[in-house]
Write a protein that holds these residues in place. Structure first.
Motif, PDB file in Angstrom:
ATOM      1  N   ILE A   1       8.396  -4.864  -6.407  1.00  0.00           N
ATOM      2  CA  ILE A   1       8.381  -3.425  -5.618  1.00  0.00           C
ATOM      3  C   ILE A   1       8.235  -4.160  -4.020  1.00  0.00           C
ATOM      4  N   ALA A   2       7.304  -4.858  -3.838  1.00  0.00           N
ATOM      5  CA  ALA A   2       7.026  -5.137  -2.691  1.00  0.00           C
ATOM      6  C   ALA A   2       7.199  -6.649  -2.340  1.00  0.00           C
ATOM      7  N   GLY A   3       8.233  -7.315  -2.845  1.00  0.00           N
ATOM      8  CA  GLY A   3       8.409  -8.709  -2.928  1.00  0.00           C
ATOM      9  C   GLY A   3       7.823  -9.366  -4.070  1.00  0.00           C
ATOM     10  N   GLY A   4       6.530 -10.239  -3.827  1.00  0.00           N
ATOM     11  CA  GLY A   4       5.942 -10.700  -5.133  1.00  0.00           C
ATOM     12  C   GLY A   4       5.384  -9.620  -5.942  1.00  0.00           C
ATOM     13  N   TYR A   5       5.026  -9.912  -7.157  1.00  0.00           N
ATOM     14  CA  TYR A   5       4.457  -9.258  -8.197  1.00  0.00           C
ATOM     15  C   TYR A   5       2.972  -8.600  -7.473  1.00  0.00           C
ATOM     16  N   SER A   6       2.559  -7.415  -7.543  1.00  0.00           N
ATOM     17  CA  SER A   6       1.771  -6.681  -6.750  1.00  0.00           C
ATOM     18  C   SER A   6       0.836  -5.704  -7.557  1.00  0.00           C
ATOM     19  N   ILE A   7      -0.225  -5.144  -6.855  1.00  0.00           N
ATOM     20  CA  ILE A   7      -0.599  -3.710  -7.418  1.00  0.00           C
ATOM     21  C   ILE A   7       0.455  -2.605  -7.333  1.00  0.00           C
ATOM     22  N   ALA A   8       1.495  -2.690  -6.749  1.00  0.00           N
ATOM     23  CA  ALA A   8       2.335  -1.573  -6.489  1.00  0.00           C
ATOM     24  C   ALA A   8       3.201  -1.509  -7.868  1.00  0.00           C
TER      25      ALA A   8
ATOM     26  N   ILE B   1       0.878  -1.211  -0.090  1.00  0.00           N
ATOM     27  CA  ILE B   1      -0.073   0.051  -0.038  1.00  0.00           C
ATOM     28  C   ILE B   1       0.605   1.201   0.041  1.00  0.00           C
ATOM     29  N   GLN B   2       2.015   1.080   0.946  1.00  0.00           N
ATOM     30  CA  GLN B   2       2.760   2.640   0.814  1.00  0.00           C
ATOM     31  C   GLN B   2       3.496   2.713  -0.535  1.00  0.00           C
ATOM     32  N   TRP B   3       4.010   1.836  -1.462  1.00  0.00           N
ATOM     33  CA  TRP B   3       4.334   2.068  -2.515  1.00  0.00           C
ATOM     34  C   TRP B   3       3.221   2.365  -3.669  1.00  0.00           C
ATOM     35  N   LEU B   4       2.073   1.766  -3.356  1.00  0.00           N
ATOM     36  CA  LEU B   4       1.100   2.222  -4.285  1.00  0.00           C
ATOM     37  C   LEU B   4       0.662   3.749  -4.206  1.00  0.00           C
ATOM     38  N   PHE B   5       0.713   4.302  -2.944  1.00  0.00           N
ATOM     39  CA  PHE B   5       0.403   5.536  -2.563  1.00  0.00           C
ATOM     40  C   PHE B   5       1.586   6.401  -3.016  1.00  0.00           C
ATOM     41  N   TRP B   6       3.023   5.885  -2.889  1.00  0.00           N
ATOM     42  CA  TRP B   6       3.968   6.520  -3.481  1.00  0.00           C
ATOM     43  C   TRP B   6       3.782   6.954  -5.126  1.00  0.00           C
ATOM     44  N   GLN B   7       3.322   5.873  -5.904  1.00  0.00           N
ATOM     45  CA  GLN B   7       2.996   6.267  -7.094  1.00  0.00           C
ATOM     46  C   GLN B   7       1.800   7.464  -7.190  1.00  0.00           C
ATOM     47  N   MET B   8       0.839   7.041  -6.662  1.00  0.00           N
ATOM     48  CA  MET B   8      -0.103   8.067  -6.719  1.00  0.00           C
ATOM     49  C   MET B   8      -0.064   9.552  -6.337  1.00  0.00           C
TER      50      MET B   8
END
Length: 232
Positions: A154-161, A98-105
Motif C-alpha cells: 500500500i505505501a511502497g514497502g510492507y508496512s503497518i498500513a 499513516i494516511q492509509w492506516l487512518f483510511w483503514q481505521m
C-alpha cells in the motif's frame, strides 16, 4: 515485554501480525468478547472503550512506567515507532503510511464492520442497509485496488498500513465481494497471506478460538450495548 489483550477479530489480528513479523517479546491475554470479558474492571483500566485489542508495554523507550494503549491503529503506530520497523523513516514515506492506516481505521474497518453486521448478524434482513454497506465496501475495495496498481504494497514497502487492511479483506466472501473484480488487491492479498508471520498469526487465532461461532448470548452482549455499559 508487551502484554496483548486480544481476541480473534480483524482488529486483533493486526497486532498479532505485527508481533509475529518482529518477534517482539509478548504475552497474549485472551479477552473473550462473546462472554463479556471486555467489561472486566482490570481490562477497562487499559481499554476504557471496552474494545480489543489493547496493549501494555512494560519496557517503553523512555525507561519509565509501563504504557498502556487501546485502538488498533494507535497500537500499530506505537509498535512501529518502538521497533523502527514497518514504517518508512523519511517524512514522505511515513506520511503515506499513516494516511492509509487512518483510511483503514476511518473507512474500511467501520464500513466492512457494518457490512458484517447487516449481512450476517442482524435479527432480520434490512435490504437498504445491506445494499448500502455492500456497495460502500466495494467502493473501498476499488480505492485500495487503484492504490495497488503500481506498487507491491500500500505505501511502497510492507508496512503497518498493510497489516491494518489485510484482516478486513480476509472475510471478503462474507462481505459479498469477489476479489476477481479487484486484481491488484487480489495479488496483494495473496502475497500477504503467504507471509510466514501472517500464517503464524492466524494459526494462533485458531488455537485461542477454535470455533468462532457467534452465539445468541454473544450477540446480545456484542450488539446490545448502550451508555449503561460504561462503568463510572
Amino acid at each position: 515485554m508487551i502484554d496483548l489483550y486480544y481476541w480473534t477479530t480483524p482488529n486483533g489480528h493486526k497486532i498479532t501480525m505485527f508481533l509475529e513479523e518482529t518477534g517482539l517479546p509478548h504475552r497474549i491475554v485472551p479477552i473473550n468478547i462473546g462472554k463479556g470479558e471486555q467489561f472486566a474492571a482490570d481490562f477497562l483500566k487499559i481499554a476504557p472503550n471496552n474494545r480489543i485489542p489493547a496493549i501494555v508495554d512494560h519496557a517503553p523507550a523512555d525507561g519509565g512506567a509501563p504504557i498502556s494503549l487501546f485502538e488498533s491503529g494507535a497500537i500499530l503506530l506505537y509498535l512501529a515507532d518502538k521497533t523502527g520497523k514497518f514504517i518508512a523513516p523519511d517524512l514522505r514515506g511515513r506520511t503515506e503510511t499513516i494516511q492509509w492506516l487512518f483510511w483503514q481505521m476511518g473507512g474500511l474497518g467501520p464500513m466492512a464492520g457494518q457490512n458484517h453486521h447487516f449481512t450476517q448478524y442482524a435479527p432480520e434482513p434490512v435490504p437498504y442497509a445491506i445494499e448500502r454497506y455492500v456497495k460502500e465496501t466495494a467502493r473501498l475495495y476499488a480505492v485500495l485496488n487503484k492504490q495497488l496498481a503500481d506498487r507491491e504494497f500500500i505505501a511502497g514497502g510492507y508496512s503497518i498500513a498493510d497489516m491494518a487492511c489485510y484482516p478486513w479483506i480476509v472475510p471478503h466472501e462474507k462481505q459479498r465481494q469477489n476479489l476477481d473484480d479487484f486484481p491488484h488487491l487480489k495479488r496483494w492479498f495473496a502475497a500477504i497471506r503467504e507471509r510466514p508471520a501472517t500464517q503464524r498469526a492466524y494459526a494462533l487465532a485458531k488455537e485461542i478460538n477454535p470455533a468462532p461461532v457467534v452465539s445468541e448470548d454473544a450477540k446480545r452482549i456484542l450488539f446490545g450495548q448502550d451508555a449503561s455499559v460504561v462503568k463510572r
